[in-house]
Design an enzyme around this catalytic site. Structure first.
Site, PDB file in Angstrom:
ATOM      1  CG  ASP A  31      -0.627  23.725  14.068  1.00  0.00           C
ATOM      2  OD1 ASP A  31      -0.799  22.906  13.152  1.00  0.00           O
ATOM      3  OD2 ASP A  31       0.417  23.748  14.772  1.00  0.00           O
ATOM      4  CG  PHE A  70      -5.173  16.736  10.323  1.00  0.00           C
ATOM      5  CD1 PHE A  70      -5.080  15.728   9.378  1.00  0.00           C
ATOM      6  CD2 PHE A  70      -6.230  17.632  10.230  1.00  0.00           C
ATOM      7  CE1 PHE A  70      -6.018  15.622   8.352  1.00  0.00           C
ATOM      8  CE2 PHE A  70      -7.165  17.531   9.212  1.00  0.00           C
ATOM      9  CZ  PHE A  70      -7.061  16.527   8.273  1.00  0.00           C
ATOM     10  CE1 TYR A 138       1.768   8.931  15.446  1.00  0.00           C
ATOM     11  CE2 TYR A 138       2.267   6.958  14.166  1.00  0.00           C
ATOM     12  CZ  TYR A 138       1.643   8.184  14.282  1.00  0.00           C
ATOM     13  OH  TYR A 138       0.873   8.652  13.255  1.00  0.00           O
ATOM     14  CE  LYS A 142      -1.840  10.104  15.621  1.00  0.00           C
ATOM     15  NZ  LYS A 142      -2.667  11.204  15.092  1.00  0.00           N
ATOM     16  CG  PHE A 203      16.581   1.934   7.697  1.00  0.00           C
ATOM     17  CD1 PHE A 203      17.899   2.323   7.871  1.00  0.00           C
ATOM     18  CD2 PHE A 203      15.585   2.873   7.919  1.00  0.00           C
ATOM     19  CE1 PHE A 203      18.227   3.617   8.261  1.00  0.00           C
ATOM     20  CE2 PHE A 203      15.892   4.170   8.311  1.00  0.00           C
ATOM     21  CZ  PHE A 203      17.224   4.545   8.477  1.00  0.00           C
TER      22      PHE A 203
HETATM   23  N1  UDP Z   1      13.437   3.569   5.115  1.00  0.00           N
HETATM   24  C1  UDP Z   1      14.756   3.387   4.693  1.00  0.00           C
HETATM   25  N2  UDP Z   1      15.630   4.404   4.843  1.00  0.00           N
HETATM   26  C2  UDP Z   1      15.289   5.607   5.388  1.00  0.00           C
HETATM   27  C3  UDP Z   1      13.946   5.803   5.794  1.00  0.00           C
HETATM   28  C4  UDP Z   1      13.049   4.763   5.664  1.00  0.00           C
HETATM   29  O1  UDP Z   1      15.118   2.312   4.212  1.00  0.00           O
HETATM   30  O2  UDP Z   1      16.160   6.485   5.506  1.00  0.00           O
HETATM   31  C5  UDP Z   1      12.470   2.474   4.969  1.00  0.00           C
HETATM   32  C6  UDP Z   1      11.855   2.029   6.277  1.00  0.00           C
HETATM   33  O3  UDP Z   1      12.628   1.027   6.887  1.00  0.00           O
HETATM   34  C7  UDP Z   1      10.488   1.512   5.812  1.00  0.00           C
HETATM   35  C8  UDP Z   1      10.177   2.357   4.588  1.00  0.00           C
HETATM   36  O4  UDP Z   1      11.404   2.953   4.185  1.00  0.00           O
HETATM   37  O5  UDP Z   1      10.606   0.177   5.387  1.00  0.00           O
HETATM   38  C9  UDP Z   1       9.183   3.463   4.881  1.00  0.00           C
HETATM   39  O6  UDP Z   1       9.621   4.142   6.042  1.00  0.00           O
HETATM   40  P1  UDP Z   1       9.018   5.540   6.474  1.00  0.00           P
HETATM   41  O7  UDP Z   1       9.795   6.002   7.673  1.00  0.00           O
HETATM   42  O8  UDP Z   1       8.962   6.441   5.280  1.00  0.00           O
HETATM   43  O9  UDP Z   1       7.522   5.224   6.856  1.00  0.00           O
HETATM   44  P2  UDP Z   1       6.901   4.165   7.911  1.00  0.00           P
HETATM   45  O10 UDP Z   1       6.615   2.943   7.121  1.00  0.00           O
HETATM   46  O11 UDP Z   1       7.887   3.969   9.006  1.00  0.00           O
HETATM   47  O12 UDP Z   1       5.657   4.852   8.356  1.00  0.00           O
END
Ligand code: UDP
Length: 317
Positions: A31, A70, A138, A142, A203
């Site tokens: 790492d 990872f 991203y 992957k 969001f």
């Molecule tokens: N989310 C949110 N507010 C935040 C961070 C995330 O509403 O401050 C929502 C985001 O839009 C998604 C869900 O939580 O619908 C999971 O987001 P996260 O970033 O944890 O993981 P992802 O699904 O993007 O891998």
């Protein structure tokens, strides 16, 4: 087994390192500590502070029988602004690691892939034969490594497994999420409860879901760790397997907030924000394939329990 864990100073890598040690494996962590933490590397593992690009001498020295990989950049938003870092680290770094493995005659690998390889799904739950149409760099980076593993299996006899994680959460062995830039929902909600931030922004409340917020599949890091230990010996030479890892149940953003309120006893104020670009309404895994092939079964499917484990580690910081 003598194993090398690339990215073993990060959240998931450190938990799997602890599980490998508990299982009697000999572990070297590789790492560069660009996002990981030296103090997250479980005692009992040897840390080589080296980047993927410079991994060849470490592989030549350690001579691992298998690699768990990872190490990656994993912020979707940043991947859109600085794609070069994602192509260089995730794809270039992985290529260097595979070449270092080949030179050291190590051909067994378990790779951390992601649900982001699928992009916007036509159907949920998402199966491994769903189309892969990543909507960000991203996910694309992957997916490129998944393709790389298929060709290394065919051409060079690699025995490879890609585990496509959905939303990893919780904590194990006292190790939890600890990102300098936190973007994930559960740790952000817990930071509000810990008094480290004022409120949480939801969001989007206008998604076509029962409560209008996005639905995700939260899988406990300990269940994820179990999957790695099962996957490690599974493929034979020339085989590249792909498995989705989720707990099979979707939870909405609002349900996560409610669970965090219940666990912490804190009101966790929220404000409503616009949708985050590139967020599909619903991402839920079908993990039928790994259940059938390897007998994997998640043990922590209860959202409150997952959040409670995350809180148990987060509150100690
Ligand atoms: N989310 C949110 N507010 C935040 C961070 C995330 O509403 O401050 C929502 C985001 O839009 C998604 C869900 O939580 O619908 C999971 O987001 P996260 O970033 O944890 O993981 P992802 O699904 O993007 O891998």
């Amino acid at each position: 087994m003598r194993v090398l864990v690339a990215g073993g100073a990060g959240y998931i890598g450190s938990v799997v390192t602890a599980a490998l040690l508990a299982d009697g494996h000999e572990v070297t962590v590789l790492d560069d500590l660009s996002t990981g933490h030296a103090d997250a590397v479980p005692s009992g593992a040897t840390l080589a502070e080296v980047s993927l690009h410079d991994s060849a001498p470490v592989l030549a020295d350690v001579r691992p029988e298998a690699v768990l990989h990872f190490a990656a950049r994993s912020l979707v938003g940043v991947s859109q602004q600085q794609p070069e870092d994602y192509w260089s680290t995730n794809v270039g770094g992985s290529l260097a690691l595979l070449e270092a493995m080949r030179a050291a005659d190590c051909r067994r690998i378990v790779f951390s892939s992601t649900a982001a390889t699928y992009g916007e799904p036509d159907q949920v739950p998402i199966r491994e034969d769903a189309p892969t149409r990543p909507t960000n760099t991203y996910g694309a980076s992957k997916l490129a490594v998944d393709h790389m593993l298929t060709s290394y299996a065919v051409a060079h006899g690699f025995a490879a497994v890609s585990l496509r994680y959905f939303n990893v959460a919780g904590a194990a062995f006292g190790l939890g999420e600890r990102h300098a830039t936190e973007t994930h929902l559960i740790p952000l909600a817990l930071q509000v409860a810990a008094g480290q931030r004022e409120s949480l922004t939801v969001f989007g409340r206008d998604y076509p879901t029962p409560d209008g917020t996005c639905i995700r599949d939260y899988v406990h890091v300990e269940d994820l760790s179990d999957a790695h230990l099962l996957a490690l010996p599974a493929p034979s030479a020339g085989e590249h397997r792909i498995y989705n890892l989720g707990n099979g149940t979707g939870f909405s953003v609002q349900q996560v907030v409610d669970a965090a309120r219940e666990v912490t006893g804190h009101p966790i104020p929220t404000t409503d924000g616009p949708r985050r670009a590139g967020d599909p309404a619903q991402l839920v895994a079908s993990s039928d394939r790994i259940r059938a092939d390897l007998g994997w079964a998640p043990r922590h499917t209860d959202l409150v329990g997952i959040v409670r484990d995350a809180w148990g580690v987060a509150r100690t910081r």
